[in-house]
Design an enzyme around this catalytic site. Structure first.
Site, short mmCIF file in Angstrom:
data_model
loop_
_atom_site.label_atom_id
_atom_site.label_comp_id
_atom_site.label_asym_id
_atom_site.label_seq_id
_atom_site.Cartn_x
_atom_site.Cartn_y
_atom_site.Cartn_z
N LYS A 38 0.81 -1.23 0.00
CA LYS A 38 0.00 0.00 0.00
C LYS A 38 0.84 1.28 0.00
O LYS A 38 0.42 2.28 -0.57
CB LYS A 38 -0.88 0.05 1.26
CG LYS A 38 -1.92 -1.03 1.35
CD LYS A 38 -2.62 -1.00 2.69
CE LYS A 38 -1.83 -1.64 3.79
NZ LYS A 38 -1.84 -3.07 3.93
N GLU A 73 -4.32 -4.26 -7.46
CA GLU A 73 -5.61 -4.74 -6.89
C GLU A 73 -5.46 -5.22 -5.46
O GLU A 73 -6.33 -4.99 -4.62
CB GLU A 73 -6.14 -5.88 -7.78
CG GLU A 73 -7.47 -6.46 -7.36
CD GLU A 73 -8.61 -5.50 -7.60
OE1 GLU A 73 -9.07 -4.89 -6.62
OE2 GLU A 73 -9.02 -5.34 -8.76
N VAL A 88 -5.87 -3.17 -1.75
CA VAL A 88 -7.13 -2.82 -1.06
C VAL A 88 -8.09 -4.01 -1.09
O VAL A 88 -8.36 -4.55 -2.16
CB VAL A 88 -7.83 -1.62 -1.73
CG1 VAL A 88 -9.01 -1.15 -0.88
CG2 VAL A 88 -6.88 -0.48 -1.99
N GLY A 122 -7.88 -7.12 0.03
CA GLY A 122 -7.39 -8.48 -0.21
C GLY A 122 -7.73 -8.98 -1.60
O GLY A 122 -7.36 -8.37 -2.60
N GLY A 163 -4.06 -14.10 15.91
CA GLY A 163 -3.23 -13.66 14.78
C GLY A 163 -3.99 -12.74 13.83
O GLY A 163 -3.53 -12.45 12.73
N GLU A 197 -1.99 -7.58 14.60
CA GLU A 197 -0.54 -7.68 14.72
C GLU A 197 -0.11 -7.36 16.15
O GLU A 197 -0.90 -6.81 16.92
CB GLU A 197 0.12 -6.70 13.75
CG GLU A 197 -0.02 -7.17 12.32
CD GLU A 197 0.57 -6.19 11.33
OE1 GLU A 197 1.57 -5.55 11.69
OE2 GLU A 197 0.03 -6.08 10.23
N ASP A 235 -4.45 2.46 8.39
CA ASP A 235 -4.52 1.44 7.33
C ASP A 235 -5.76 1.68 6.46
O ASP A 235 -5.66 1.64 5.22
CB ASP A 235 -4.57 0.05 7.98
CG ASP A 235 -4.70 -1.05 6.95
OD1 ASP A 235 -3.70 -1.34 6.27
OD2 ASP A 235 -5.81 -1.61 6.79
N LYS A 272 -5.93 2.80 2.27
CA LYS A 272 -6.73 2.09 1.27
C LYS A 272 -7.75 3.03 0.63
O LYS A 272 -7.99 2.98 -0.58
CB LYS A 272 -7.42 0.90 1.93
CG LYS A 272 -6.43 -0.19 2.36
CD LYS A 272 -7.08 -1.20 3.25
CE LYS A 272 -6.12 -2.33 3.62
NZ LYS A 272 -6.65 -3.14 4.72
N GLY A 282 -5.10 -11.74 4.07
CA GLY A 282 -4.73 -13.15 4.20
C GLY A 282 -4.59 -13.80 2.84
O GLY A 282 -4.36 -13.13 1.82
#
Ligand SMILES: NC(=O)c1ccc[n+]([C@@H]2O[C@H](COP(=O)([O-])OP(=O)(O)OC[C@H]3O[C@@H](n4cnc5c(N)ncnc54)[C@H](OP(=O)(O)O)[C@@H]3O)[C@@H](O)[C@H]2O)c1
Length: 325
Positions: A111, A135, A138, A140, A193, A196, A207, A211, A303
């Site tokens: 990003k 792509e 943003v 996933g 998980g 973070e 974040d 995006k 992910g």
């Protein structure tokens, strides 16, 4: 045959390397992989069994910066997957700039460079006749950018709203449905998980802002900077506020908006039956077009699903190159 190199051999890099080495995209050969320690490069392609857990223990390891491998005579396509840096965009920004200057195509999930230097990088790509595809930066694997650029380019995108961060959405969902405190929901997300160890950028809304900036600049032709996004995170959202929202059929979500009042990220009240109101780690974006009206798209925003977006962008490079020949 397109020779591809992957710079950044972590969570995404390893998964993508496995797909490419297994020949999942016809016409693309994985020629090199790099981490911060160095790289391995093989002009005739890396096979599945050549892919190491750690690059620095692999046969043919070169202890040298990845930039040494980002050269047109060595590769046609750079997939840039180093960590997002919101201050300078580095090292991704230099890698992408170098590849485009060399006339290579670039695919990235990083990003930082796209949010901080979209105008510079997209102009450079255009000047050199290269593709710059992002792509995966943003949502996933959700095809937000290609949806707008391919299926809706004749319509006018007037505004958009989005839940773009799975970590904060998970926390707010647990606060709503399980009546957890913010602290407990965060601890649970860290144990699973989902968050973070240092979740500051997610919790503070940065974040989401990055995006939002990528969507606004690339899909709406805006030229906004991160400093122009009004950002408020979720750290001050209380259990009491969520309970009060719940009583009136609503909840609180971290929502990014691009609209008449500019770009903003903040915890906002939303009706539980609003299509944008997704829960857990899901992401959702609501586009508002002049003719089409409202369109909402939902999916896993990070992910493994992100590899789908990377593969589709690589496939797009193959298609574009075959048209160029
Ligand atoms: N994971 C996701 O679900 C997801 C989703 C969307 C977007 N993204 C973005 O995609 C990018 C990659 O994510 P990830 O989760 O795969 O990250 P990651 O697991 O932290 O892996 C990053 C990789 O980059 C390497 N690296 C760091 N500095 C480097 C340098 N100067 N030169 C070459 N390689 C360098 C690291 O090497 P070492 O191992 O030697 O440190 C590591 O292999 C990030 O920008 C992230 O924000 C991730």
């Amino acid at each position: 045959m397109i020779k591809c190199i992957i710079v950044g051999y972590g969570f995404l890099g390893k998964r993508l390397a496995r797909e490419l080495a297994a020949g999942k995209i016809a016409g693309v050969k994985l020629a090199g992989i790099a981490s911060s320690k160095g790289y391995i490069y093989r002009a005739d392609g890396l096979a599945h069994e050549d892919l190491p857990e750690r690059i620095d223990r692999a046969r043919g390891f070169e202890e040298a910066p990845a930039s040494e491998m980002i050269r047109r005579e060595l590769a046609d396509l750079l997939v840039e997957l180093t960590p997002t840096n919101i201050e300078s965009g580095e090292p991704g920004l230099s890698h992408i700039r170098q590849a485009l200057e060399e006339g290579m195509d670039v695919v990235t999930a990083n990003k930082g460079p796209i949010a901080l230097a979209f105008e510079e990088l997209s102009s450079l790509a255009e000047e050199r006749g290269s593709l710059l595809l992002y792509e995966a930066t943003v949502g996933g694997g959700i095809p937000l950018i290609s949806l707008q650029k391919r299926c809706l380019m004749a319509d006018e995108l007037l505004s958009l709203r989005g839940i773009l961060n799975g970590t904060t959405n998970y926390i707010l969902s647990r606060m709503h449905f399980e009546e957890m405190t913010f602290e407990l929901a965060l601890r649970e997300a860290q144990m699973l998980g989902i968050a973070e160890r240092d979740p500051t950028l997610d919790l503070e809304g940065v974040d989401t802002a990055l995006k939002l900036l990528i969507l606004a600049n690339s899909l709406m032709g805006l030229r906004k900077k991160l400093s122009e996004v009004k950002i408020r995170g979720i750290t001050k959202v209380t259990s009491e506020a969520i309970a009060a929202a719940k009583e009136s059929g609503m909840t609180i979500k971290l929502i990014g908006v691009v609209g008449e009042n500019g770009l903003s990220v903040a915890p906002r009240l939303i009706r539980l039956n609003d299509p944008l109101c997704v829960h857990g780690t899901l992401n959702a974006v609501n586009f508002n077009h002049r003719i089409l009206g409202n369109l909402t798209i939902i999916g896993e925003g990070a992910g493994e699903s992100t590899v789908s977006a990377l593969l589709n962008d690589i496939y797009e490079v193959v298609r574009a190159r075959s048209r160029r020949l």
